[in-house]
Design an enzyme around this catalytic site. Structure first.
Site, mmCIF file in Angstrom:
data_model
loop_
_atom_site.group_PDB
_atom_site.id
_atom_site.type_symbol
_atom_site.label_atom_id
_atom_site.label_comp_id
_atom_site.label_asym_id
_atom_site.label_seq_id
_atom_site.Cartn_x
_atom_site.Cartn_y
_atom_site.Cartn_z
ATOM 1 N N TRP A 114 -10.638 0.649 -4.347
ATOM 2 C CA TRP A 114 -9.979 1.929 -4.037
ATOM 3 C C TRP A 114 -8.601 2.001 -4.716
ATOM 4 O O TRP A 114 -8.167 3.050 -5.158
ATOM 5 C CB TRP A 114 -9.852 2.003 -2.511
ATOM 6 C CG TRP A 114 -9.258 3.220 -1.883
ATOM 7 C CD1 TRP A 114 -8.147 3.262 -1.086
ATOM 8 C CD2 TRP A 114 -9.764 4.563 -1.908
ATOM 9 N NE1 TRP A 114 -7.929 4.539 -0.642
ATOM 10 C CE2 TRP A 114 -8.896 5.364 -1.132
ATOM 11 C CE3 TRP A 114 -10.857 5.179 -2.543
ATOM 12 C CZ2 TRP A 114 -9.089 6.738 -0.946
ATOM 13 C CZ3 TRP A 114 -11.042 6.549 -2.352
ATOM 14 C CH2 TRP A 114 -10.173 7.305 -1.572
ATOM 15 N N HIS B 3 -7.854 -5.471 1.293
ATOM 16 C CA HIS B 3 -6.608 -4.716 1.201
ATOM 17 C C HIS B 3 -5.654 -5.146 2.324
ATOM 18 O O HIS B 3 -5.871 -4.792 3.479
ATOM 19 C CB HIS B 3 -6.980 -3.241 1.345
ATOM 20 C CG HIS B 3 -5.839 -2.296 1.288
ATOM 21 N ND1 HIS B 3 -5.200 -1.973 0.122
ATOM 22 C CD2 HIS B 3 -5.210 -1.594 2.270
ATOM 23 C CE1 HIS B 3 -4.240 -1.104 0.379
ATOM 24 N NE2 HIS B 3 -4.219 -0.856 1.671
ATOM 25 N N SER C 281 0.816 -1.203 0.000
ATOM 26 C CA SER C 281 0.000 0.000 0.000
ATOM 27 C C SER C 281 0.858 1.266 0.000
ATOM 28 O O SER C 281 1.636 1.459 -0.913
ATOM 29 C CB SER C 281 -0.967 -0.059 1.179
ATOM 30 O OG SER C 281 -2.077 0.710 0.884
ATOM 31 N N LYS D 132 3.975 2.129 -2.587
ATOM 32 C CA LYS D 132 4.298 3.326 -3.377
ATOM 33 C C LYS D 132 5.795 3.588 -3.185
ATOM 34 O O LYS D 132 6.529 3.897 -4.120
ATOM 35 C CB LYS D 132 3.474 4.528 -2.887
ATOM 36 C CG LYS D 132 1.945 4.278 -2.867
ATOM 37 C CD LYS D 132 1.177 5.508 -2.382
ATOM 38 C CE LYS D 132 -0.175 5.225 -1.715
ATOM 39 N NZ LYS D 132 -1.251 4.760 -2.510
HETATM 40 C C1 GCU Z 1 -5.247 4.851 2.405
HETATM 41 C C2 GCU Z 1 -4.718 5.647 1.231
HETATM 42 C C3 GCU Z 1 -4.037 4.750 0.200
HETATM 43 C C4 GCU Z 1 -3.008 3.878 0.880
HETATM 44 C C5 GCU Z 1 -3.625 3.116 2.036
HETATM 45 C C6 GCU Z 1 -2.659 2.277 2.862
HETATM 46 O O1 GCU Z 1 -6.306 4.055 2.003
HETATM 47 O O2 GCU Z 1 -5.790 6.362 0.671
HETATM 48 O O3 GCU Z 1 -3.434 5.517 -0.815
HETATM 49 O O4 GCU Z 1 -2.427 3.026 -0.057
HETATM 50 O O5 GCU Z 1 -4.217 4.035 2.933
HETATM 51 O O6 GCU Z 1 -1.491 2.608 2.961
HETATM 52 O O7 GCU Z 1 -3.110 1.266 3.436
#
Ligand code: GCU
Length: 399
Positions: A325, A376, A234, A238
């Site tokens: 998402w 997720h 997540s 990135k």
């Molecule tokens: C939030 C955020 C995402 C990210 C996520 C996470 O949902 O909006 O961009 O990837 O957190 O890190 O679990």
């Protein structure tokens, strides 16, 4: 009276329009028409048809675009780095592994930063070992060196049993994941970044941390420095993409459910959008990135280019079926649109035209992908497939 009713009606309409604009889109038919910026054409309009032009001109151009517009600069210099062992146990995990707890200290401009690295190395496998490094964004409980607490987020025993070293560091040591405190880490070493519109922020700081861990790993005789994979989930995913793009010493990159400003295409405007991420997490990316709130089409790059910058090194992106998402389709399209960069190196990733079915991973490839059933998260299913992917790429191809 009539005027008043009209006025109230207008306010109501403007308000509901604003709400619609901020609601995530999950409807494929509402994805706007878009054209991705051209990967294999330099800013001067020169066609890139070999890896020499790619490496000398196009790739550096893209790195600069991502630094200037999205993740911020990646400061390279520092005064000094030291490594000390907090713990070195040759018989950890019931004898299966050697545990090294390494304190990495980085000094710059009279400031010091500490990174606590946890590293298990398999005892029963050939040394030096290939390794996975997790950029851990989910707290220290998940990477317990004592192994009293075990977690599928970092299933160290599974990796050790598969012949891999497994390492982790905690993102909060590099940049606390909070909007008021994120600067209390790497950014103390580079205060000028805070004043720059293309300055580093939290995600850049986490990626920078992965590179400092790499600095250490290259000094460790138990680790094969040519076979180190960087993994993130997540927001950590990135950072793993950005780390592998910036630092070519990472031989392989895994980005799990990284979504917006990770592996998913921004222009699809599906699920999370740039404005949403910049509003909720204003400290993740550079101030310049705010210019693209509701303006995805103006970005000089899109996320397929981030993957391309990792070529020819293998990349594995994933999604979860309940996690729209993070835009699964946009993630797969991003991988597909990165293929031409691999072709420059004589590699044909050959991703199927359509994304594979749920729980049917594509692992024996340079560009790998799966969509797992469920929510997720980073799970055992994900790790089992990352190991297969590394087995394929590390053992079958020389870098
Ligand atoms: C939030 C955020 C995402 C990210 C996520 C996470 O949902 O909006 O961009 O990837 O957190 O890190 O679990």
């Amino acid at each position: 009276m009539k005027g008043l009713i009209l006025f109230i009606l207008m306010i109501y309409t403007v308000d509901s329009l604003a709400q619609t604009a901020d609601k995530p889109n999950y409807d494929e038919s509402k994805v706007p028409e878009y054209t991705l910026p051209e990967l294999l054409k330099t800013n001067d309009g020169v066609k890139v048809n070999n890896k020499q032009v790619w490496e000398a001109i196009r790739r550096p151009e893209l790195i600069r675009e991502f630094e200037d517009n999205i993740y911020g600069q990646m400061p390279q210099g520092f005064d000094r780095i030291t490594y000390s062992f907090i713990n070195d146990n040759k018989s950890a995990m019931e004898g299966k592994a050697r545990l090294k707890e390494v304190l990495i200290k980085v000094f710059n401009k009279d400031q010091k930063l500490e990174i606590n690295l946890i590293l298990f190395i398999p005892n029963r496998a050939k040394r030096p070992s290939p390794a996975f490094l997790l950029i851990n964004n989910r707290g220290k409980e998940n990477t317990d060196p004592t192994r009293i607490n075990k977690s599928d987020f970092w299933p160290a025993e599974l990796l050790i049993d598969s012949g891999y070293a497994i390492a982790a560091f905690n993102v909060d040591e590099l940049a606390p994941d909070q909007k008021d405190t994120y600067m209390n880490g790497v950014l103390r070493l580079y205060p000028e970044q805070l004043a720059a519109n293309n300055g580093m922020r939290a995600i850049g700081a986490w990626a920078w941390g992965a590179s400092r861990v790499m600095d250490y790993l290259l000094t460790d005789p138990d680790i094969d420095g040519k076979q180190i994979a960087v993994v993130g989930h997540s927001r950590g995913g990135k950072a793993s993409l950005w780390a592998a793009a910036e630092d070519q010493r990472f031989a392989l990159c895994i980005t799990n459910c990284s979504g917006n400003t990770g592996a998913a295409l921004a222009r699809r405007q599906f699920g999370e959008r740039i404005k949403t991420i910049n509003t909720k997490f204003p400290y993740w990316f550079s101030p310049n990135y705010k210019k693209f709130n509701d303006q995805e089409a103006l970005l000089p790059v899109d996320q397929h280019m981030l993957i391309s910058m990792i070529a020819p090194r293998p990349v594995y992106a994933t999604n979860a079926s309940d996690d729209l998402w993070a835009d699964p389709k946009g993630t797969y399209l991003s991988l597909q649109n990165a293929e031409p960069a691999y072709v420059l190196y004589g590699i044909k990733p050959n991703l199927p035209a359509n994304s594979p079915a749920i729980n049917e991973p594509i692992v024996n490839a340079s560009l790998a992908y799966h969509i797992r059933e469920g929510k997720h998260d980073l799970t055992l299913f994900d790790w089992i497939n990352f190991i297969k992917f590394a087995n394929y790429n590390f053992k079958k191809r020389a870098f």
